[in-house]
Scaffold this motif. Structure first.
Motif, PDB file in Angstrom:
ATOM      1  N   VAL A 151     -29.996   4.663  35.063  1.00  0.00           N
ATOM      2  CA  VAL A 151     -28.888   5.469  35.607  1.00  0.00           C
ATOM      3  C   VAL A 151     -27.575   5.164  34.877  1.00  0.00           C
ATOM      4  O   VAL A 151     -26.494   5.473  35.382  1.00  0.00           O
ATOM      5  CB  VAL A 151     -28.695   5.200  37.119  1.00  0.00           C
ATOM      6  CG1 VAL A 151     -29.898   5.662  37.919  1.00  0.00           C
ATOM      7  CG2 VAL A 151     -28.409   3.718  37.391  1.00  0.00           C
ATOM      8  N   GLY A 152     -27.662   4.534  33.715  1.00  0.00           N
ATOM      9  CA  GLY A 152     -26.464   4.047  33.020  1.00  0.00           C
ATOM     10  C   GLY A 152     -25.463   5.145  32.689  1.00  0.00           C
ATOM     11  O   GLY A 152     -25.831   6.283  32.410  1.00  0.00           O
ATOM     12  N   SER A 153     -24.178   4.765  32.667  1.00  0.00           N
ATOM     13  CA  SER A 153     -23.100   5.735  32.444  1.00  0.00           C
ATOM     14  C   SER A 153     -22.936   6.114  30.976  1.00  0.00           C
ATOM     15  O   SER A 153     -22.228   7.066  30.668  1.00  0.00           O
ATOM     16  CB  SER A 153     -21.775   5.166  32.952  1.00  0.00           C
ATOM     17  OG  SER A 153     -21.876   4.864  34.313  1.00  0.00           O
ATOM     18  N   SER A 154     -23.509   5.334  30.052  1.00  0.00           N
ATOM     19  CA  SER A 154     -23.531   5.759  28.655  1.00  0.00           C
ATOM     20  C   SER A 154     -25.009   5.833  28.256  1.00  0.00           C
ATOM     21  O   SER A 154     -25.829   5.100  28.803  1.00  0.00           O
ATOM     22  CB  SER A 154     -22.752   4.790  27.763  1.00  0.00           C
ATOM     23  OG  SER A 154     -23.265   3.488  27.898  1.00  0.00           O
ATOM     24  N   ALA A 174     -43.450   2.334  25.374  1.00  0.00           N
ATOM     25  CA  ALA A 174     -43.330   2.855  26.747  1.00  0.00           C
ATOM     26  C   ALA A 174     -42.747   4.274  26.716  1.00  0.00           C
ATOM     27  O   ALA A 174     -42.022   4.628  25.780  1.00  0.00           O
ATOM     28  CB  ALA A 174     -42.427   1.941  27.575  1.00  0.00           C
ATOM     29  N   ALA A 175     -43.083   5.066  27.745  1.00  0.00           N
ATOM     30  CA  ALA A 175     -42.473   6.397  27.893  1.00  0.00           C
ATOM     31  C   ALA A 175     -41.101   6.197  28.534  1.00  0.00           C
ATOM     32  O   ALA A 175     -41.014   5.708  29.672  1.00  0.00           O
ATOM     33  CB  ALA A 175     -43.360   7.270  28.763  1.00  0.00           C
ATOM     34  N   ILE A 176     -40.046   6.548  27.788  1.00  0.00           N
ATOM     35  CA  ILE A 176     -38.678   6.285  28.274  1.00  0.00           C
ATOM     36  C   ILE A 176     -37.891   7.588  28.302  1.00  0.00           C
ATOM     37  O   ILE A 176     -37.785   8.278  27.280  1.00  0.00           O
ATOM     38  CB  ILE A 176     -37.958   5.260  27.358  1.00  0.00           C
ATOM     39  CG1 ILE A 176     -38.728   3.931  27.346  1.00  0.00           C
ATOM     40  CG2 ILE A 176     -36.512   5.047  27.810  1.00  0.00           C
ATOM     41  CD1 ILE A 176     -38.285   2.972  26.254  1.00  0.00           C
ATOM     42  N   ILE A 177     -37.354   7.939  29.461  1.00  0.00           N
ATOM     43  CA  ILE A 177     -36.502   9.134  29.573  1.00  0.00           C
ATOM     44  C   ILE A 177     -35.234   8.724  30.333  1.00  0.00           C
ATOM     45  O   ILE A 177     -35.235   8.627  31.567  1.00  0.00           O
ATOM     46  CB  ILE A 177     -37.220  10.301  30.293  1.00  0.00           C
ATOM     47  CG1 ILE A 177     -38.525  10.634  29.548  1.00  0.00           C
ATOM     48  CG2 ILE A 177     -36.298  11.524  30.360  1.00  0.00           C
ATOM     49  CD1 ILE A 177     -39.320  11.780  30.141  1.00  0.00           C
ATOM     50  N   PRO A 178     -34.142   8.459  29.614  1.00  0.00           N
ATOM     51  CA  PRO A 178     -32.918   8.015  30.285  1.00  0.00           C
ATOM     52  C   PRO A 178     -32.273   9.132  31.116  1.00  0.00           C
ATOM     53  O   PRO A 178     -32.487  10.327  30.872  1.00  0.00           O
ATOM     54  CB  PRO A 178     -32.004   7.615  29.115  1.00  0.00           C
ATOM     55  CG  PRO A 178     -32.928   7.391  27.950  1.00  0.00           C
ATOM     56  CD  PRO A 178     -34.019   8.400  28.145  1.00  0.00           C
ATOM     57  N   ALA A 179     -31.486   8.725  32.101  1.00  0.00           N
ATOM     58  CA  ALA A 179     -30.805   9.691  32.969  1.00  0.00           C
ATOM     59  C   ALA A 179     -29.486   9.098  33.448  1.00  0.00           C
ATOM     60  O   ALA A 179     -29.272   7.882  33.381  1.00  0.00           O
ATOM     61  CB  ALA A 179     -31.692  10.042  34.164  1.00  0.00           C
ATOM     62  N   HIS A 180     -28.605   9.987  33.907  1.00  0.00           N
ATOM     63  CA  HIS A 180     -27.315   9.540  34.453  1.00  0.00           C
ATOM     64  C   HIS A 180     -26.914  10.424  35.627  1.00  0.00           C
ATOM     65  O   HIS A 180     -26.435  11.547  35.424  1.00  0.00           O
ATOM     66  CB  HIS A 180     -26.234   9.600  33.354  1.00  0.00           C
ATOM     67  CG  HIS A 180     -24.861   9.242  33.845  1.00  0.00           C
ATOM     68  ND1 HIS A 180     -23.712   9.632  33.193  1.00  0.00           N
ATOM     69  CD2 HIS A 180     -24.442   8.516  34.921  1.00  0.00           C
ATOM     70  CE1 HIS A 180     -22.658   9.171  33.848  1.00  0.00           C
ATOM     71  NE2 HIS A 180     -23.077   8.499  34.907  1.00  0.00           N
TER      72      HIS A 180
END
Ligand SMILES: NC(=O)C1=CN([C@@H]2O[C@H](COP(=O)(O)OP(=O)(O)OC[C@H]3O[C@@H](n4cnc5c(N)ncnc54)[C@H](O)[C@@H]3O)[C@@H](O)[C@H]2O)C=CC1
Ligand SMILES: O=C(O)C(=O)Cc1ccc(O)cc1
Length: 306
Positions: free
Chosen positions: A96-99, A114-120
């Motif tokens: 949930v990081g802001s950057s 790993a399957a990685i999909i960042p979000a904010h």
């Protein structure tokens, strides 16, 4: 595809709110939480921020098909390293990081394969820690998902549906575009708030008491933002350095133009500028995103807003 068990790493404002929101809005999904701070884990158990609170990050993630890192962006690499080797092979890793660009790199370096999909989720308050969380935090707020190139569309869809279930409106964009947009809409405003509150309190001949006593609406709003968590915001500025510096440069040029208008008495320039910015405020209200509305972000599903 939907998730069976969500692991939340970091049980402060964001992690605690996700835990409460999943329990309220997705009651069929199990939640496990972990925080590096033992006192926060104890408080999270008292508050019921997740169904289970584990004493190690590895244990928290071992059964989970969605793992969300909710730690300061500068702590993402260390938090991810703790779960390397313990993830389910089919797990989706998010945050949930802001950057976003630096977090995407930190997570993929720590968790190769790993399957990685960042979000904010663009939702928060100036409060932090486990007591700050509330279930309705994400309702009517944007959640920006930044899928890396080649991300599995089924996993992007599942993550979008997860955030939609918590009440958010989902938008997809690249991490680079996210960082540029948020630099001007969130990071720079926080930097300005931190600056102006510091400037006012440093003024010679103006006492701390006067700053508090005569803080009219505008300054009071700045003090709320400038009360935000120092660790979190230090990390945001260090990890979104290029975009923030670019926006700061533009801001300084615009500020200098207004400074000159005041000095030379160019009332038309000031009036035109203020008229343009007032129209922007009105379009935010027309879009229904005015968080000054008393019902904004509130829900009738419980959850206490500070
Ligand atoms: N505060 C806000 O308004 C918003 C924050 N965010 C982002 O969410 C993230 C979390 O922010 P908050 O919840 O506000 O912070 P917070 O300070 O309330 O919670 C962060 C938690 O992470 C824990 N932690 C730190 N390092 C850890 C590690 N290595 N392993 C496990 N736990 C660790 C801390 O003990 C703390 O309890 C940050 O990346 C921030 O940029 C995103 C949207 C809004
Ligand atoms: O409290 C406020 O005004 C905020 O701006 C909250 C916030 C802080 C950080 C984010 O990445 C998103 C939202």
């Amino acid at each position: 595809m939907s998730f069976e068990r969500v692991a939340i790493i970091g049980l402060g404002l964001l992690g605690g709110s996700i835990g409460l929101a999943v329990q309220d809005y997705l009651p069929g999904v199990a939640t496990t939480g972990y925080d590096a701070d033992p006192a926060t884990r104890a408080r999270a158990r008292e508050l019921g921020l997740a169904g289970t609170i584990s004493d190690t990050a590895a244990e928290a993630v071992s059964q989970s098909d969605l793992v969300i890192f909710c730690v300061p962006v500068g702590a993402m690499a260390a938090a991810a390293a703790e779960v390397a080797g313990s993830l389910r092979p089919d797990a989706l890793v998010s945050d949930v990081g802001s950057s976003k660009e630096s977090v995407a790199k930190a997570l993929s370096d720590a968790l190769p394969g790993a399957a990685i999909i960042p979000a904010h989720p663009v939702a928060g308050t100036e409060h932090s820690g486990p007591d700050a969380g509330f279930a309705s935090l994400f309702r009517n707020r944007w959640c920006i998902i930044t899928p890396p190139e080649g991300a599995d569309p089924a996993k992007v869809k599942a993550l979008s549906e997860f955030w939609t279930a918590l009440g958010a409106n989902v938008e997809l964009m690249t991490a680079q575009h996210h960082d540029l947009v948020l630099a001007v809409t969130s990071h720079l405003p926080h930097l300005i708030a931190y600056t102006i509150v510091g400037t006012a309190s440093d003024l010679e001949g103006v006492t701390q008491g006067e700053v508090i006593k005569y803080s009219a609406g505008g300054f009071r709003d700045f003090t709320r933002i400038a009360a935000s968590d120092p660790t979190m915001w230090r990390d945001v500025f260090l990890t979104n350095k290029d975009a923030v510096l670019e926006m700061l440069q533009r801001f300084s040029e615009d500020l200098t133009a207004l400074q000159r208008a005041i000095r030379v008495g160019d009332g038309d320039q000031l009036f035109d500028h203020f008229t343009r910015t007032r129209a922007i405020r009105r379009s935010i209200i027309e879009l229904g995103q005015d968080d000054a509305r008393p019902d904004f972000g509130r829900s009738d599903h419980g959850g206490t807003e500070p």
